[in-house]
Scaffold this active site. Structure first.
Site, PDB file in Angstrom:
ATOM      1  N   GLU B  60       6.655  40.747  47.295  1.00 35.71           N
ATOM      2  CA  GLU B  60       8.109  40.600  47.283  1.00 35.71           C
ATOM      3  C   GLU B  60       8.792  41.439  46.218  1.00 35.71           C
ATOM      4  O   GLU B  60       9.873  41.993  46.459  1.00 35.71           O
ATOM      5  CB  GLU B  60       8.481  39.124  47.116  1.00 35.71           C
ATOM      6  CG  GLU B  60       8.249  38.265  48.359  1.00 35.71           C
ATOM      7  CD  GLU B  60       6.791  37.874  48.605  1.00 35.71           C
ATOM      8  OE1 GLU B  60       5.920  38.254  47.789  1.00 35.71           O
ATOM      9  OE2 GLU B  60       6.513  37.195  49.602  1.00 35.71           O
ATOM     10  N   HIS B 129       8.778  25.126  48.780  1.00 34.15           N
ATOM     11  CA  HIS B 129       9.287  25.729  50.013  1.00 34.15           C
ATOM     12  C   HIS B 129      10.659  25.199  50.402  1.00 34.15           C
ATOM     13  O   HIS B 129      11.057  25.304  51.553  1.00 34.15           O
ATOM     14  CB  HIS B 129       8.308  25.497  51.176  1.00 34.15           C
ATOM     15  CG  HIS B 129       7.183  26.480  51.221  1.00 34.15           C
ATOM     16  ND1 HIS B 129       6.235  26.582  50.240  1.00 34.15           N
ATOM     17  CD2 HIS B 129       6.845  27.435  52.135  1.00 34.15           C
ATOM     18  CE1 HIS B 129       5.362  27.524  50.557  1.00 34.15           C
ATOM     19  NE2 HIS B 129       5.707  28.058  51.692  1.00 34.15           N
TER      20      HIS B 129
HETATM   21  C1  LIG Z   1       4.841  34.767  47.864  1.00 38.90           C
HETATM   22  C2  LIG Z   1       4.776  34.281  49.253  1.00 38.90           C
HETATM   23  N1  LIG Z   1       5.168  35.102  50.240  1.00 38.90           N
HETATM   24  C3  LIG Z   1       5.094  34.692  51.523  1.00 38.90           C
HETATM   25  C4  LIG Z   1       4.637  33.453  51.832  1.00 38.90           C
HETATM   26  C5  LIG Z   1       4.546  32.997  53.288  1.00 38.90           C
HETATM   27  N2  LIG Z   1       3.154  32.828  53.640  1.00 38.90           N
HETATM   28  C6  LIG Z   1       2.558  31.630  53.642  1.00 38.90           C
HETATM   29  S1  LIG Z   1       0.928  31.729  54.009  1.00 38.90           S
HETATM   30  C7  LIG Z   1       1.026  33.399  54.222  1.00 38.90           C
HETATM   31  C8  LIG Z   1      -0.155  34.185  54.671  1.00 38.90           C
HETATM   32  C9  LIG Z   1      -0.924  34.755  53.585  1.00 38.90           C
HETATM   33  O1  LIG Z   1      -2.011  35.425  54.133  1.00 38.90           O
HETATM   34  P1  LIG Z   1      -3.438  35.325  53.489  1.00 38.90           P
HETATM   35  O2  LIG Z   1      -3.297  35.423  52.000  1.00 38.90           O
HETATM   36  O3  LIG Z   1      -4.286  36.332  54.139  1.00 38.90           O
HETATM   37  O4  LIG Z   1      -3.929  33.850  53.803  1.00 38.90           O
HETATM   38  P2  LIG Z   1      -4.307  33.207  55.219  1.00 38.90           P
HETATM   39  O5  LIG Z   1      -3.098  32.458  55.689  1.00 38.90           O
HETATM   40  O6  LIG Z   1      -4.709  34.280  56.142  1.00 38.90           O
HETATM   41  O7  LIG Z   1      -5.419  32.250  54.935  1.00 38.90           O
HETATM   42  C10 LIG Z   1       2.302  33.839  53.973  1.00 38.90           C
HETATM   43  C11 LIG Z   1       2.725  35.244  54.047  1.00 38.90           C
HETATM   44  C12 LIG Z   1       4.269  32.618  50.773  1.00 38.90           C
HETATM   45  N3  LIG Z   1       3.841  31.373  50.973  1.00 38.90           N
HETATM   46  N4  LIG Z   1       4.329  33.067  49.499  1.00 38.90           N
END
Ligand SMILES: Cc1ncc(C[n+]2csc(CCOP(=O)(O)OP(=O)(O)O)c2C)c(N)n1
Ligand SMILES: Cc1ncc(C[n+]2csc(CCOP(=O)(O)OP(=O)(O)O)c2C)c(N)n1
Ligand SMILES: [Mg+2]
Ligand SMILES: [Mg+2]
Lengths: 403, 349, 349, 403
Positions: B60, B129
């Site tokens: 971000e 959130h």
């Molecule tokens: C800083 C931030 N940006 C965006 C999000 C929205 N978000 C929640 S889970 C996620 C996926 C993250 O992907 P990854 O780290 O690969 O974990 P996975 O869900 O695949 O286990 C996102 C983008 C968040 N929670 N925090």
């Protein structure tokens, strides 16, 4: 498969079989719990986002098997598997998801904020990447405590890291210890495990679990730099499941640059492996932890795996079109339970009857936990405000002091 | 007039601006996802191609810098974050850089960009959130801050925001996305810096921000039945801020309630009360009241949602007290959990 | 009582806490540098060693996470940033994580940590090195926010902050570091959440935050010569906030001026005005007044400093207007640039 | 030295001599301006922090020499050299430091916020690391603009990099073009400049200058990841002067992990070089820009150099003890001006008389600029508030559109 069997017979089949049994049972428990949650979710009594780890069980099982009780774990939004594999209380987890005061976070956190201090599960939080530096800080804080001015800290911070912790570790890894680690899948010149006999007594480690999406956050890099700078006993475990929500890696990271290479850039030793092969994960984690415990600095594992269900919620969502049914089926065929199950049945680690018995046990445990959760009371409105601040000299910090 | 949902109004505004100006593009985690940021960007990627609607790495802060840089190079980015909480990572780029870039270089360049931030609520969104941080942004000179509460305003304000040559923070409450309302066709602008009187009234002025405007509107209906005519004002933009409309109203009603979606202490509601106190404090018939969040993080348990979030009932109770000096009790007790806006909202998000 | 400078008071508080509790450590860019963060940490590295006073990588966000983690492991970190503006990088860890860690895990762990943030001013610090962001922190439940204005308070409040089991934001204005005042020896605590009446008076209440408390004190002296007795109150902590002391005072004086070092719009001064309006608005003799920064980033040119920063003169003028209904003019015009606190301050920082 | 001479004679001595002259004169101008500022600072008329780049001139001179007018530069708190080498207006810079309305930022920014759009110097800002993603964004925005509209976008994303080189670039680098680049000092396996003939028309590049401290910030990594992901024409130039304020590298980055390795982790090609050797810098920048302009993605240069004066302000501060006098003297002996001066005198690129004449010219130019600054008016108080927001449809954006 033949080779594996022969090799195992040569190298202590019993030990290997114990390991296989334990890993399988841990994965089965995670799988059945997650499926149980998925099945109950439509009841609308778990009123919080849930990020299931079905398909990714081998990482949690393989890594946590190598951890001792004194070792600590931090995780993310997708934490159920890590929590359970580390020994987190199932009833408290389900109560938490039901928003009950008996929950592991007293209902304040929900599925995305699990904690079980007595199991060494220090917390999970859903801001992507943010628990990584916190995990590094926990290791740093422990190191500072261990070395801070001689005696004074002792009473307060009880544990002298060393013998005791080490035994704990050896005990819990007895099975693994006798097994020759599988050869590293990706030989990396100039980036070798340093497993010469440790100079200092074996250290407790902190494990940070996170997804490959988190490696795009600056916090990840800042954490790695500091862990490398201070040579902290941290194991970074990246579950690369190819997606961040609906976004494939291709729109987020440069083509052809593997995730684990980022760690190398920081001078942090790293390996990539098959995250759907519990034995392979175990073996990589075993090697990595030897290095880390020896006080030789942090290590990172990138484990390739795949999330089966939707990013958040109980359903399948391949119909949405962000990934293909073929891709999903390809990974489904690599189911960590099926793979280890076949191997275990094949080499006599366990029988189908045993699997069935385990399943029954776990289902019963789950049902009891759900019942506990449902019967538990909701938090009182009066509890909402007073718990914002820790009272000074409260009991709370004794956990930290004892940790 | 035809009705649209709030999320559709945002979609339409974006679509119109993109069609008109090729320098407008959308970037954000999930901007191209199958759900299209709760429908607000759905299909735009197919319509405008991958160079104008795009996903991004989970980064971000850096990506806000990238977006700012692209604006300096002549683009008009719309960045979107699915939760305002994630933007906490980007405060440096937003506040130190984007907000000041025009000023600190003596006006030689400008940073026309929009950052859409979604405020979560309900279904156990919990502490990380569902924060409402508009008061923070409103404090920063160089930013403009928009908090629309109706579909019509959402569209007109977003068009103004996109056309504005400054960084604009555009805040959408998740519980507004699915409300319906009349929305004019085609391009139209709601100017930044003008409040809107959602409902005229003579007994009490209710200034209500974002989703609280909806609650205030509901409250006003109940109040009418109780013999109290409330004037409901939606400030719509918090910086620049239309003080006059509010002062004028309070001058007439002599009473002020400010309902905000954020924490009370040092929150935006204080600014509204302060302005009124400074301008017409002497002529108030009773002390002003703030209705805002209690001073704790969002608890996750659904059982606590009803105790955490103020609603129309709180506004009604306050107004009855202030105007009629009596205690008001709702006819029926609030039913079950207050963690969903309507029955269609079943999680997980 | 012996006199110490404000920076020495901070140094002494830190030293005492470190001597008493080995879990206290200091970390920050330049914490070990030869200038010792404007003298506040000087020599502590030699006294306590490199494991208790340490420099760090230039990585404010990640290092805040590290500091939080170390607190979870039983340490009591004091993190210091030479400018509050740099902490904008760390808002995620401060607000989402540290502030909520205790609450969101049902009180099972605590995060006892102090973050010292220095507010820059003068000598062309400019837009990115002189913001006052205490209003932001004050808005966040889970944080405590301290803004001492005297050496005595700086010491007593820092000791309380270090001993507190919660994250405490401790804000130091650069133009306070060199002021002198009486400071008791040894350990003593100023409780978080108690305002202090710096000067009693009956005609007007001046609530003044951080460096403005100094200006308010100066103003009160001038006002006394003009026949106006001002009561000057330093809130000292903004969260928790001691409303009573202020309300009591205004009840007596019937007049309120709030002087703040930050921007007016949606700044902390609004909270003070709002509280007073809610509690005793009806008994005010005249509308309350806020004295705060104009709504622009800090301009760098020294020629603009005098126009950007309000001073004692602005407070005096406001008070004369409010109490005596007359316009006050300073005897002599302000001399040259107003970009240094005193002649010893010659830059470059 | 002999070898160099012989080589140069073989390879177009005139071209080489021209280059040497230009680099030397640019460095001399930066040096004399910075020394002039240091000398005048005690007057207390430049009432803003100043971060002088004395000792680091070779980086600014060497890199900017390879840039054309269309190329853009962003920088940090230590920006004077970059601003001047890119062609920024000296009078406007000094007026800015004097807080005057004729300053390059109308007095609003001071020494830490330089800008000269007409010279392609897009801005500098003192928050460590923060201009790096902004620079990447400028490159990204340009790419989007160039290809905005219809499917025009596709070809580029299909990454068919290829044939033609940028005319603009060739023009501005005519001198350099004929010079064989010096051999890369650190051969890196698997990380090679790709200088096969470019297919798309040569691209304009964006250069981000920053210190090694900035590589510790997450923003740096996030910027690199995105630049690599989109293969943007960005040259990252890290001036590694060993310190961040008073903090040596040892307390900030892991021992033995070189800065440029971080870029490799991201899959960004990188090189390390002698930042006090203007010809070496030029040669590395030349190679790097060939790669970048060919559309083959970003590149990073880590250039080792040393700040002579205090971090901020006009004085020397070795007395403080954060670095040794020996270290300082070692680096002083590597003065980029002395080194290139010796070489240039030696090979006949210029004579001492010429150097003296240049010095006089520059001193006169500086004096005139100072006079201009001092005689200029301060900004009016009335200008303070109205300029917070850009007026819609103002002229301001035409710069961006034309950029
Ligand atoms: C800083 C931030 N940006 C965006 C999000 C929205 N978000 C929640 S889970 C996620 C996926 C993250 O992907 P990854 O780290 O690969 O974990 P996975 O869900 O695949 O286990 C996102 C983008 C968040 N929670 N925090
Ligand atoms: C985010 C941030 N943290 C800290 C500072 C304070 N600071 C100003 S310059 C500087 C040194 C940075 O070192 P480096 O990037 O190596 O640049 P150099 O000064 O050596 O040229 C620091 C830490 C800052 N300006 N911004
Ligand atoms: Mg993932
Ligand atoms: Mg440096």
């Amino acid at each position: 498969m033949q080779n594996v069997k022969v090799k195992m017979q040569n190298e202590g089949g019993n030990v290997r079989r114990d390991l296989t049994r334990q890993l399988y049972r841990t994965m089965l428990r995670i799988r059945l719990v997650e499926e149980g949650i998925a099945a109950l979710y439509a009841e609308q009594q778990m009123r919080c986002p849930v990020h299931l780890c079905i398909g990714q069980e081998a990482v949690a099982a393989g890594v946590c098997h190598v951890l001792g009780h004194e070792d600590l774990v931090l995780s993310t939004h997708r934490a159920h598997g890590h929590y359970l594999a580390k020994g987190g209380d199932l009833r408290a987890m389900l109560a938490e998801m039901h928003g009950k005061s008996t929950g592991c976070a007293s209902g304040m956190g929900g599925s995305m904020h699990l904690i079980d201090l007595s199991a060494g599960f220090l917390g999970s939080a859903p801001i992507v990447g943010s628990t990584i530096p916190i995990a590094v800080g926990v290791a740093f804080g422990r190191a500072l405590r261990t070395f801070a001015g001689r005696e004074v800290l002792e009473p307060r911070h009880g544990v002298r890291h060393g013998e005791k912790a080490d035994l704990q570790y050896n005990a819990s890894c007895a099975a693994a210890d006798a097994v020759a680690p599988a050869p590293c899948q990706i030989p990396l010149a100039g980036n070798k495990w340093n497993d010469a006999p440790p100079a200092s007594i074996g250290e407790c480690v902190v494990v940070a679990f996170f997804g490959e999406g988190a490696t795009e956050e600056g916090a990840f890099h800042e954490a790695l730099n500091f862990a490398a700078l201070k040579q902290l006993p941290v194991l970074f475990v990246c579950e690369n499941n190819l997606y961040s929500v609906y976004s494939p890696l291709a729109v987020r990271q440069p083509a052809g640059r593997e995730v684990y290479r980022l760690a190398e850039g920081h001078g942090v030793i790293s390996r990539q492996g098959d995250g759907n092969d519990a034995l392979a994960v175990h073996s990589l984690a075993y090697d990595a932890l030897r290095h880390v415990r020896a006080g030789r600095g942090p290590a990172l594992l990138e484990l390739k795996t795949y999330r089966w269900r939707e990013h958040c919620g109980p359903n399948y969502d391949n119909n949405l079109g962000y990934r293909t049914e073929e891709e999903f089926q390809r990974w489904r065929a690599l189911c960590p339970l099926i793979r280890l199950g076949r191997r275990g049945l094949d080499d006599g680690s366990f029988t189908q009857t045993e699997i069935d018995a385990w399943s029954d046990e776990i289902r019963a445990e789950f049902a009891a936990a759900v019942q506990f959760a449902k019967q538990s009371p909701f938090p009182q409105p009066e509890s909402m405000l007073p718990s914002v601040y820790a009272e000074n000299d409260s009991e709370v910090l004794s956990h930290a002091r004892a940790a | 007039m035809r009705e649209l949902k709030y999320y559709q109004a945002i979609h339409e505004a974006t679509d119109l601006c993109m069609a008109r100006d090729e320098s407008v593009y959308i970037i954000g985690l999930g901007a191209t996802d199958p759900k299209g940021v709760f429908g607000t960007t759905a299909g735009l990627d197919r319509k405008y191609g991958s160079r104008r609607v795009m996903d991004m790495p989970c980064a971000e802060n850096g990506m806000t810098g990238v977006v700012l840089g692209s604006a300096l190079a002549g683009m008009r980015p719309i960045m979107v974050h699915q939760r305002i909480d994630f933007a906490l990572l980007a405060m440096e780029q937003i506040v130190n850089q984007a907000a000041k870039w025009h000023y600190m270089f003596g006006g030689r360049t400008a940073a026309p960009l929009v950052i859409r931030l979604l405020v979560g609520r309900g279904w156990g969104q919990g502490p990380q959130h569902s924060q409402s941080l508009h008061s923070w942004f409103a404090h920063i000179p160089g930013l403009k801050v928009v908090v629309p509460s109706t579909p019509q305003d959402a569209k007109g304000l977003l068009i103004s925001a996109i056309e504005d040559d400054n960084p604009v923070i555009f805040i959408e409450h998740r519980w507004l996305h699915n409300i319906s309302g009349p929305v004019p066709e085609g391009m139209y602008r709601v100017p930044l810096g003008q409040a809107r009187v959602l409902r005229p009234g003579s007994d009490v002025t209710i200034v209500a921000i974002s989703h609280m405007a909806l609650e205030a509107h509901r409250a006003a209906e109940t109040l009418a039945a109780e013999g109290i005519e409330a004037e409901v004002i939606d400030p719509r933009t918090l910086r620049p801020f239309d003080e006059e409309t509010i002062i004028d109203s309070v001058r007439r009603t002599g009473r002020l309630i400010v309902a905000d979606t954020s924490w009370r202490h040092a929150g935006f509601a204080a600014e509204v009360v302060a302005r009124v106190a400074e301008e017409v404090g002497g002529s108030l018939k009773c002390p002003p009241r703030r209705i805002a969040l209690p001073e704790c993080p969002t608890p996750t348990s659904p059982a606590l949602a009803a105790h955490f979030y103020p609603t129309a009932a709180d506004i009604v109770a306050a107004a009855c007290q202030m105007v009629q000096g009596r205690t008001w009790r709702p006819a029926v007790a609030a039913s079950s959990f207050c963690d969903v806006p309507d029955a269609s909202f079943t999680g997980p998000f």
